[in-house]
Scaffold this motif. Sequence first.
Motif, PDB file in Angstrom:
ATOM      1  N   ARG A 122      80.758  90.014  20.116  1.00 36.26           N
ATOM      2  CA  ARG A 122      81.374  90.956  21.071  1.00 36.26           C
ATOM      3  C   ARG A 122      80.785  92.355  20.934  1.00 36.26           C
ATOM      4  N   ARG A 123      80.476  92.756  19.700  1.00 37.26           N
ATOM      5  CA  ARG A 123      79.886  94.079  19.502  1.00 37.26           C
ATOM      6  C   ARG A 123      78.517  94.152  20.168  1.00 37.26           C
ATOM      7  N   VAL A 124      77.685  93.128  19.979  1.00 29.35           N
ATOM      8  CA  VAL A 124      76.349  93.105  20.587  1.00 29.35           C
ATOM      9  C   VAL A 124      76.470  93.106  22.107  1.00 29.35           C
ATOM     10  N   LYS A 125      77.393  92.321  22.634  1.00 34.37           N
ATOM     11  CA  LYS A 125      77.607  92.288  24.082  1.00 34.37           C
ATOM     12  C   LYS A 125      78.017  93.682  24.585  1.00 34.37           C
ATOM     13  N   GLY A 126      78.899  94.348  23.847  1.00 33.40           N
ATOM     14  CA  GLY A 126      79.320  95.702  24.215  1.00 33.40           C
ATOM     15  C   GLY A 126      78.166  96.694  24.146  1.00 33.40           C
ATOM     16  N   ASP A 127      77.320  96.564  23.123  1.00 39.64           N
ATOM     17  CA  ASP A 127      76.160  97.450  23.006  1.00 39.64           C
ATOM     18  C   ASP A 127      75.233  97.283  24.205  1.00 39.64           C
ATOM     19  N   LEU A 128      75.014  96.044  24.633  1.00 38.87           N
ATOM     20  CA  LEU A 128      74.152  95.820  25.800  1.00 38.87           C
ATOM     21  C   LEU A 128      74.778  96.389  27.069  1.00 38.87           C
ATOM     22  N   LYS A 129      76.088  96.271  27.216  1.00 33.69           N
ATOM     23  CA  LYS A 129      76.757  96.859  28.389  1.00 33.69           C
ATOM     24  C   LYS A 129      76.609  98.381  28.381  1.00 33.69           C
ATOM     25  N   ARG A 130      76.740  98.976  27.197  1.00 33.76           N
ATOM     26  CA  ARG A 130      76.584 100.431  27.107  1.00 33.76           C
ATOM     27  C   ARG A 130      75.129 100.839  27.349  1.00 33.76           C
ATOM     28  N   PHE A 131      74.165 100.026  26.893  1.00 29.98           N
ATOM     29  CA  PHE A 131      72.755 100.302  27.198  1.00 29.98           C
ATOM     30  C   PHE A 131      72.545 100.267  28.707  1.00 29.98           C
ATOM     31  N   LYS A 132      73.110  99.273  29.376  1.00 29.89           N
ATOM     32  CA  LYS A 132      73.002  99.151  30.832  1.00 29.89           C
ATOM     33  C   LYS A 132      73.496 100.436  31.511  1.00 29.89           C
ATOM     34  N   SER A 133      74.677 100.871  31.142  1.00 31.11           N
ATOM     35  CA  SER A 133      75.225 102.107  31.723  1.00 31.11           C
ATOM     36  C   SER A 133      74.334 103.305  31.406  1.00 31.11           C
ATOM     37  N   PHE A 134      73.906 103.382  30.155  1.00 25.03           N
ATOM     38  CA  PHE A 134      73.081 104.497  29.695  1.00 25.03           C
ATOM     39  C   PHE A 134      71.798 104.604  30.509  1.00 25.03           C
ATOM     40  N   VAL A 135      71.067 103.503  30.656  1.00 23.70           N
ATOM     41  CA  VAL A 135      69.765 103.553  31.336  1.00 23.70           C
ATOM     42  C   VAL A 135      69.932 103.633  32.857  1.00 23.70           C
ATOM     43  N   GLU A 136      70.953 102.980  33.402  1.00 19.99           N
ATOM     44  CA  GLU A 136      71.149 103.024  34.851  1.00 19.99           C
ATOM     45  C   GLU A 136      71.611 104.393  35.318  1.00 19.99           C
ATOM     46  N   GLU A 137      72.458 105.072  34.546  1.00 19.51           N
ATOM     47  CA  GLU A 137      72.926 106.407  34.926  1.00 19.51           C
ATOM     48  C   GLU A 137      71.772 107.392  35.014  1.00 19.51           C
ATOM     49  N   ARG A 138      70.783 107.241  34.140  1.00 24.54           N
ATOM     50  CA  ARG A 138      69.636 108.138  34.141  1.00 24.54           C
ATOM     51  C   ARG A 138      68.600 107.723  35.180  1.00 24.54           C
ATOM     52  N   GLY A 139      68.404 106.427  35.319  1.00 21.47           N
ATOM     53  CA  GLY A 139      67.425 105.917  36.272  1.00 21.47           C
ATOM     54  C   GLY A 139      65.984 106.012  35.788  1.00 21.47           C
ATOM     55  N   VAL A 140      65.765 106.799  34.765  1.00 16.33           N
ATOM     56  CA  VAL A 140      64.439 106.939  34.157  1.00 16.33           C
ATOM     57  C   VAL A 140      64.632 106.936  32.638  1.00 16.33           C
ATOM     58  N   ALA A 141      63.611 106.526  31.931  1.00 12.45           N
ATOM     59  CA  ALA A 141      63.672 106.536  30.471  1.00 12.45           C
ATOM     60  C   ALA A 141      63.503 107.956  29.965  1.00 12.45           C
ATOM     61  N   GLU A 142      64.110 108.241  28.813  1.00 22.52           N
ATOM     62  CA  GLU A 142      64.002 109.563  28.203  1.00 22.52           C
ATOM     63  C   GLU A 142      62.768 109.676  27.323  1.00 22.52           C
ATOM     64  N   GLY A 143      61.838 108.795  27.509  1.00 25.47           N
ATOM     65  CA  GLY A 143      60.607 108.758  26.723  1.00 25.47           C
ATOM     66  C   GLY A 143      60.121 107.322  26.690  1.00 25.47           C
ATOM     67  N   GLY A 144      59.184 107.055  25.823  1.00 28.16           N
ATOM     68  CA  GLY A 144      58.706 105.691  25.696  1.00 28.16           C
ATOM     69  C   GLY A 144      57.482 105.650  24.800  1.00 28.16           C
ATOM     70  N   TRP A 145      57.420 104.616  23.997  1.00 28.80           N
ATOM     71  CA  TRP A 145      56.238 104.391  23.171  1.00 28.80           C
ATOM     72  C   TRP A 145      55.688 103.040  23.574  1.00 28.80           C
ATOM     73  N   ARG A 146      54.429 103.005  23.973  1.00 31.12           N
ATOM     74  CA  ARG A 146      53.849 101.797  24.548  1.00 31.12           C
ATOM     75  C   ARG A 146      52.754 101.218  23.673  1.00 31.12           C
ATOM     76  N   GLY A 147      52.782 101.547  22.398  1.00 28.14           N
ATOM     77  CA  GLY A 147      51.789 100.998  21.485  1.00 28.14           C
ATOM     78  C   GLY A 147      52.021  99.537  21.188  1.00 28.14           C
ATOM     79  N   ARG A 148      51.000  98.885  20.685  1.00 25.60           N
ATOM     80  CA  ARG A 148      51.059  97.460  20.341  1.00 25.60           C
ATOM     81  C   ARG A 148      51.102  97.333  18.833  1.00 25.60           C
ATOM     82  N   ILE A 149      52.073  96.580  18.340  1.00 21.83           N
ATOM     83  CA  ILE A 149      52.136  96.225  16.927  1.00 21.83           C
ATOM     84  C   ILE A 149      52.044  94.715  16.867  1.00 21.83           C
ATOM     85  N   THR A 150      51.094  94.216  16.108  1.00 25.28           N
ATOM     86  CA  THR A 150      50.895  92.778  16.021  1.00 25.28           C
ATOM     87  C   THR A 150      51.406  92.252  14.682  1.00 25.28           C
TER      88      THR A 150
END
Length: 153
Positions: A122-150
């Motif tokens: 339930r905690r993980v499910k709640g965290d994902l719901k809060r992530f959804k709200s967090f990212v959708e409210e902004r509509g854009v990411a607040e940054g990003g790292w696009r490097g590759r780690i193998t």
Amino acid sequence: MSTVQESIEVEVPLSTAYNQWTQFEDFPRFMEGVEQVTQVDERHNHWRTKVAGVTREFDTEIVDQLPDHKIAWRTLGGEVRQMGVVTFEPLDEARTQVRLAIDFEPDGVAEKAADAMGLVDRRVKGDLKRFKSFVEERGVAEGGWRGRITPGS
């Protein structure tokens, strides 16, 4: 080891969802019990959590990171033992499926009981719901790292 698997559809493009997830120091803004995440370098993070009054600090290592696809990690030493992967799948140009799978070893009677009662799920499910709200409210990411780690590198 116990396993939690949850997923959620977010109404943002793939790169937005992925880029926001790479902003580990923002995790306390949507993850319950996470007090602080400090990004040490591209591969390592230090966490401070407080769950049921118990504070823990631990380190994680990203073991596989492929931009717009997945981020896999594991804890390093210490009393917290977990590994996991978050994956991102485009549903269309404006929607993304985020899937989170975590394998963890409950420590002590309280954590084992919480796991048995489904509280971790339930905690993980709640965290994902809060992530959804967090990212959708902004509509854009607040940054990003696009490097590759193998793996193994």
